[in-house]
Scaffold this motif. Structure first.
Motif, PDB file in Angstrom:
ATOM      1  N   PHE A 194       0.863  -1.189   0.000  1.00 42.93           N
ATOM      2  CA  PHE A 194       0.000   0.000   0.000  1.00 42.93           C
ATOM      3  C   PHE A 194       0.894   1.232   0.000  1.00 42.93           C
ATOM      4  O   PHE A 194       1.759   1.368   0.878  1.00 42.93           O
ATOM      5  N   ALA A 195       0.673   2.121  -0.957  1.00 41.07           N
ATOM      6  CA  ALA A 195       1.508   3.317  -1.074  1.00 41.07           C
ATOM      7  C   ALA A 195       0.645   4.555  -1.264  1.00 41.07           C
ATOM      8  O   ALA A 195      -0.360   4.524  -1.983  1.00 41.07           O
ATOM      9  N   LEU A 196       1.021   5.637  -0.598  1.00 39.00           N
ATOM     10  CA  LEU A 196       0.387   6.947  -0.803  1.00 39.00           C
ATOM     11  C   LEU A 196      -1.130   6.861  -0.661  1.00 39.00           C
ATOM     12  O   LEU A 196      -1.876   7.549  -1.361  1.00 39.00           O
ATOM     13  N   GLN A 224       4.368  -0.882   3.235  1.00 38.41           N
ATOM     14  CA  GLN A 224       3.588   0.355   3.299  1.00 38.41           C
ATOM     15  C   GLN A 224       4.531   1.523   3.029  1.00 38.41           C
ATOM     16  O   GLN A 224       5.656   1.561   3.539  1.00 38.41           O
ATOM     17  N   TYR A 225       4.050   2.477   2.204  1.00 41.14           N
ATOM     18  CA  TYR A 225       4.896   3.622   1.854  1.00 41.14           C
ATOM     19  C   TYR A 225       4.082   4.906   1.877  1.00 41.14           C
ATOM     20  O   TYR A 225       3.112   5.062   1.129  1.00 41.14           O
ATOM     21  N   GLN A 226       4.453   5.809   2.759  1.00 43.48           N
ATOM     22  CA  GLN A 226       3.885   7.153   2.848  1.00 43.48           C
ATOM     23  C   GLN A 226       2.351   7.156   2.785  1.00 43.48           C
ATOM     24  O   GLN A 226       1.750   7.933   2.024  1.00 43.48           O
ATOM     25  N   LEU A 244       8.418   0.988   3.854  1.00 43.42           N
ATOM     26  CA  LEU A 244       9.289   1.070   2.694  1.00 43.42           C
ATOM     27  C   LEU A 244       9.903   2.456   2.512  1.00 43.42           C
ATOM     28  O   LEU A 244       9.271   3.484   2.756  1.00 43.42           O
ATOM     29  N   SER A 245      11.123   2.471   2.016  1.00 43.81           N
ATOM     30  CA  SER A 245      11.755   3.710   1.567  1.00 43.81           C
ATOM     31  C   SER A 245      11.272   4.013   0.151  1.00 43.81           C
ATOM     32  O   SER A 245      10.637   3.181  -0.508  1.00 43.81           O
TER      33      SER A 245
END
Length: 265
Positions: A194-196, A224-226, A244-245
């Motif tokens: 899941f991102a943004l 998960q990212y941001q 995540l970076s």
């Protein structure tokens, strides 16, 4: 005919205009088919059947290069077991502004590369399941569970399988607080990112579970990212998930994830 009905079409509700709700099962078994509705709120394909065989879903897409726009796919079987609204088992399938509604295993994103843009998925548990390689772009997942819900159950069985679900710029909501996890492993190498994305308080703090198989904690990949919203906080996440970076998230967050630069119009 490329589009094969497995049941008779619903009768019109009036003598002059067609009913926008079709009570039928549909199988798409030829490539390069497009289904378009006037709007997802008014154009509905619905059926009522539990998941007992591959023929059970309301709609099954078995062929490649399928497109659907502004349609609702629904299974009204209820809460007593899995009931698939849509099964996608062809490669290069794209959905725009569509809705998928059931209670358990709503969207069987079975195999192939798929793209969902601006779609809505509703269910009580395992809203999106399967072993496809898929990008969900600005979609809305809504949990109707009051306890024990899960947004995803990905079925990747081996590390060599190039599959996984990626949710980018999406929205996760639900009926209650802390009722639903982000995912659990249907297969030992389950992969979901899941991102943004916005996560409401319906997301449980731990985020993920191993589905009573601790061995999957070493093999599943959950990231998960941001993300943002009350349910996005990572301090309570299970230790084996990944925050995540940008570099780690990069492969998952564009259409390149599904090779979309080659086939998405």
């Amino acid at each position: 005919m490329p589009l094969r009905r497995t049941t008779p079409p619903a009768a019109s509700s009036s003598g002059s205009s067609p009913d926008c709700t079709g009570k039928e099962k549909v199988v798409v078994d030829k490539p390069c088919i497009t289904l378009v509705g006037t709007s997802a709120s008014s154009t509905v394909i619905t059926w009522n059947e539990s998941w007992v065989a591959v023929e059970s879903p309301t709609v099954s897409v078995l062929a490649s290069d399928f497109i659907s726009k502004r349609l609702t796919f629904q299974n009204t079987f209820g809460t007593s077991g899995p009931a698939v609204a849509m099964r996608v088992a062809g490669d290069r399938a794209a959905f725009y502004g569509c809705r998928f509604v059931s209670f358990q295993n709503t969207l069987l994103d079975n195999t192939g590369r798929h793209y969902y843009r601006g779609c809505y998925v509703e269910g009580g548990t395992n809203l999106v399941v399967g072993n496809a390689k898929t990008l969900f772009d600005k979609c809305h997942l809504h949990s109707t569970s009051w306890v024990g819900g899960a947004f995803t159950a990905h079925k990747r069985s081996a590390e060599s399988e190039d599959t996984g679900f990626s949710f980018v710029g999406c929205k996760l909501t639900g009926l209650g607080v802390g009722t639903t996890i982000l995912g659990r492993p249907w297969g030992p190498y389950s992969r979901v990112v899941f991102a943004l994305s916005y996560m409401s308080s319906t997301v449980r703090p731990e985020g993920w579970e191993d589905w009573s198989d601790p061995a999957t904690q070493r093999t599943a990949f959950y990231g998960q990212y941001q993300c943002y919203g009350e349910g996005s906080k990572t301090d309570g996440r299970v230790a084996w998930s990944h925050n995540l970076s940008q570099a780690e998230a990069a492969p998952f967050i564009t259409k390149v994830w599904v090779g979309g630069q080659e086939w998405l119009r």
